[in-house]
Scaffold this motif. Sequence first.
Motif, PDB file in Angstrom:
ATOM      1  N   THR A   1      14.691  50.226 -23.074  1.00  0.00           N
ATOM      2  CA  THR A   1      15.767  50.975 -22.417  1.00  0.00           C
ATOM      3  C   THR A   1      15.251  52.190 -21.663  1.00  0.00           C
ATOM      4  N   ARG A   2      13.989  52.586 -21.898  1.00  0.00           N
ATOM      5  CA  ARG A   2      13.389  53.693 -21.132  1.00  0.00           C
ATOM      6  C   ARG A   2      12.292  53.198 -20.188  1.00  0.00           C
ATOM      7  N   ALA A   3      12.114  51.887 -20.089  1.00  0.00           N
ATOM      8  CA  ALA A   3      11.042  51.326 -19.268  1.00  0.00           C
ATOM      9  C   ALA A   3      11.451  51.253 -17.803  1.00  0.00           C
ATOM     10  N   ASP A   4      10.436  51.229 -16.932  1.00  0.00           N
ATOM     11  CA  ASP A   4      10.671  50.973 -15.509  1.00  0.00           C
ATOM     12  C   ASP A   4      11.226  49.556 -15.365  1.00  0.00           C
ATOM     13  N   ARG A   5      12.339  49.429 -14.676  1.00  0.00           N
ATOM     14  CA  ARG A   5      13.016  48.127 -14.642  1.00  0.00           C
ATOM     15  C   ARG A   5      12.221  47.063 -13.896  1.00  0.00           C
ATOM     16  N   GLY A   6      11.503  47.461 -12.882  1.00  0.00           N
ATOM     17  CA  GLY A   6      10.679  46.493 -12.165  1.00  0.00           C
ATOM     18  C   GLY A   6       9.589  45.930 -13.056  1.00  0.00           C
TER      19      GLY A   6
ATOM     20  N   ASP B   1      24.393  47.420 -18.376  1.00  0.00           N
ATOM     21  CA  ASP B   1      23.816  47.362 -17.032  1.00  0.00           C
ATOM     22  C   ASP B   1      22.404  46.795 -17.056  1.00  0.00           C
ATOM     23  N   LEU B   2      21.627  47.163 -18.088  1.00  0.00           N
ATOM     24  CA  LEU B   2      20.259  46.656 -18.208  1.00  0.00           C
ATOM     25  C   LEU B   2      20.252  45.146 -18.422  1.00  0.00           C
ATOM     26  N   PHE B   3      21.142  44.644 -19.256  1.00  0.00           N
ATOM     27  CA  PHE B   3      21.210  43.199 -19.491  1.00  0.00           C
ATOM     28  C   PHE B   3      21.639  42.462 -18.222  1.00  0.00           C
ATOM     29  N   ARG B   4      22.604  43.013 -17.516  1.00  0.00           N
ATOM     30  CA  ARG B   4      23.025  42.375 -16.259  1.00  0.00           C
ATOM     31  C   ARG B   4      21.890  42.386 -15.246  1.00  0.00           C
ATOM     32  N   HIS B   5      21.150  43.479 -15.195  1.00  0.00           N
ATOM     33  CA  HIS B   5      20.009  43.568 -14.273  1.00  0.00           C
ATOM     34  C   HIS B   5      18.959  42.499 -14.580  1.00  0.00           C
ATOM     35  N   LEU B   6      18.618  42.336 -15.848  1.00  0.00           N
ATOM     36  CA  LEU B   6      17.591  41.352 -16.214  1.00  0.00           C
ATOM     37  C   LEU B   6      18.043  39.937 -15.887  1.00  0.00           C
ATOM     38  N   ARG B   7      19.311  39.642 -16.088  1.00  0.00           N
ATOM     39  CA  ARG B   7      19.817  38.303 -15.780  1.00  0.00           C
ATOM     40  C   ARG B   7      19.762  38.031 -14.275  1.00  0.00           C
ATOM     41  N   GLU B   8      19.909  39.066 -13.479  1.00  0.00           N
ATOM     42  CA  GLU B   8      19.837  38.902 -12.020  1.00  0.00           C
ATOM     43  C   GLU B   8      18.389  38.885 -11.540  1.00  0.00           C
ATOM     44  N   ALA B   9      17.572  39.780 -12.090  1.00  0.00           N
ATOM     45  CA  ALA B   9      16.189  39.932 -11.614  1.00  0.00           C
ATOM     46  C   ALA B   9      15.265  38.840 -12.125  1.00  0.00           C
ATOM     47  N   VAL B  10      15.583  38.261 -13.280  1.00  0.00           N
ATOM     48  CA  VAL B  10      14.731  37.226 -13.881  1.00  0.00           C
ATOM     49  C   VAL B  10      15.613  36.004 -14.168  1.00  0.00           C
ATOM     50  N   PRO B  11      15.842  35.165 -13.179  1.00  0.00           N
ATOM     51  CA  PRO B  11      16.719  33.992 -13.387  1.00  0.00           C
ATOM     52  C   PRO B  11      16.252  33.105 -14.538  1.00  0.00           C
ATOM     53  N   GLU B  12      14.943  33.102 -14.805  1.00  0.00           N
ATOM     54  CA  GLU B  12      14.400  32.269 -15.881  1.00  0.00           C
ATOM     55  C   GLU B  12      14.967  32.647 -17.247  1.00  0.00           C
ATOM     56  N   VAL B  13      15.492  33.865 -17.368  1.00  0.00           N
ATOM     57  CA  VAL B  13      15.975  34.325 -18.656  1.00  0.00           C
ATOM     58  C   VAL B  13      17.180  33.507 -19.127  1.00  0.00           C
ATOM     59  N   GLU B  14      17.853  32.827 -18.215  1.00  0.00           N
ATOM     60  CA  GLU B  14      18.986  31.992 -18.604  1.00  0.00           C
ATOM     61  C   GLU B  14      18.552  30.801 -19.449  1.00  0.00           C
ATOM     62  N   GLY B  15      17.256  30.466 -19.383  1.00  0.00           N
ATOM     63  CA  GLY B  15      16.735  29.381 -20.207  1.00  0.00           C
ATOM     64  C   GLY B  15      16.267  29.850 -21.573  1.00  0.00           C
ATOM     65  N   ALA B  16      16.352  31.169 -21.821  1.00  0.00           N
ATOM     66  CA  ALA B  16      15.974  31.740 -23.107  1.00  0.00           C
ATOM     67  C   ALA B  16      17.216  32.362 -23.752  1.00  0.00           C
TER      68      ALA B  16
END
Length: 385
Positions: A144-149, A182-197
Amino acid sequence: MSDRITVFDTTLRDGEQTAGVLFTERDKLDIADRLASMRVDVIEAGFPAASATELHAVNAVARQVRAASICALARCHPRDVDAAIEALAGAARPRIHVFINASNVQLEHQLRRGHDEVLELTAAMVARARQAVGDVEFSPMDATRADRGFLAKLVRTAIAAGARTINIPDTVGYALPDHVADLFRHLREAVPEVEGAVLSFHGQNDLGMASANAIAAVRAGARQVELCVNGIGERAGNTSFEEVVMSIAVHGATLGVHTDVDTTGIYPLSKLVEERSGIGVPANKAIVGRNAFRHASGIHQDGVLKHRENYEHIDPARIGHPVGTEIVLGKLSGTAGFAAKARQLGFELGGGRLAMAFQQFQALADRQRDVSDDEVRAICASLPG
């Protein structure tokens, strides 16, 4: 449609990081058995690389508990991963949970490695774990404190190496619910592969937000929550098992999710962990605290006596509470509460007798915190026939 939330319990690992707590092998086995009997999905049994004793205890849990997945924690280090593999030998459903620092502050001041090295370590250690077991979880610590990229790159790397669960930890209890969502929504958008996990959330309670953050994560797509019985854990503790499980039980229809946990085991489990950890449950602790179903205000007593749901939206029986709703007599109690207590003790009071007894009770209640059953008996027995 209702999605099932995987309940991951870390009482035996992160809960044991509570200052002053030491679980013996017997403690771990007994708590793990209780969790499995309640249909908890994943039990994180410990950190095998910590010591030979810890490795042996995790292995004992792995061999004995067959109804749940047994998980072992490992840093992104070959020795840790190999210790986890050894500890899980004989497990029916083994899981290795690999983690590494992700925030810039921890990378610079603790791990002292750059982004590229962390990505390489993640790929190598997740792959090493996946070669041994089919179920690998990865956590980018302090996410939660990491750089999102960078966090997105780290998550993508772990999935490519074989991680099936991606856990997002609020390691220092820094985040607020809207931040988590917001962080969870960001990861789902930025890393589409996460939908398989499976996306997971792990929260600490430094700001008192852990349970709210877990529900925010669920709303944003998390389908695993990492919890600790009685909210024990490092510093201010972890996300409370009983709070989140019961929040989902109460609001599951609205959230569109459910768990398979047998909630009637919650209270006995809480007492077991309290006993074995030596950490007392605060009286006003949600769900399992001593006062959770006790009523002292006259207004509340009157309401709950007329209809329990006036002031209790959770039936105490739903968590396996052995006593249930209680009326506690004190200076704020009214005649309804006093009369109900007298009736419970075998005294049916009415009219002038009730007024006389209540007057004596009030005089006593003004001088002390509460009035015991024996004192109520004495008042009632002293009334003229």
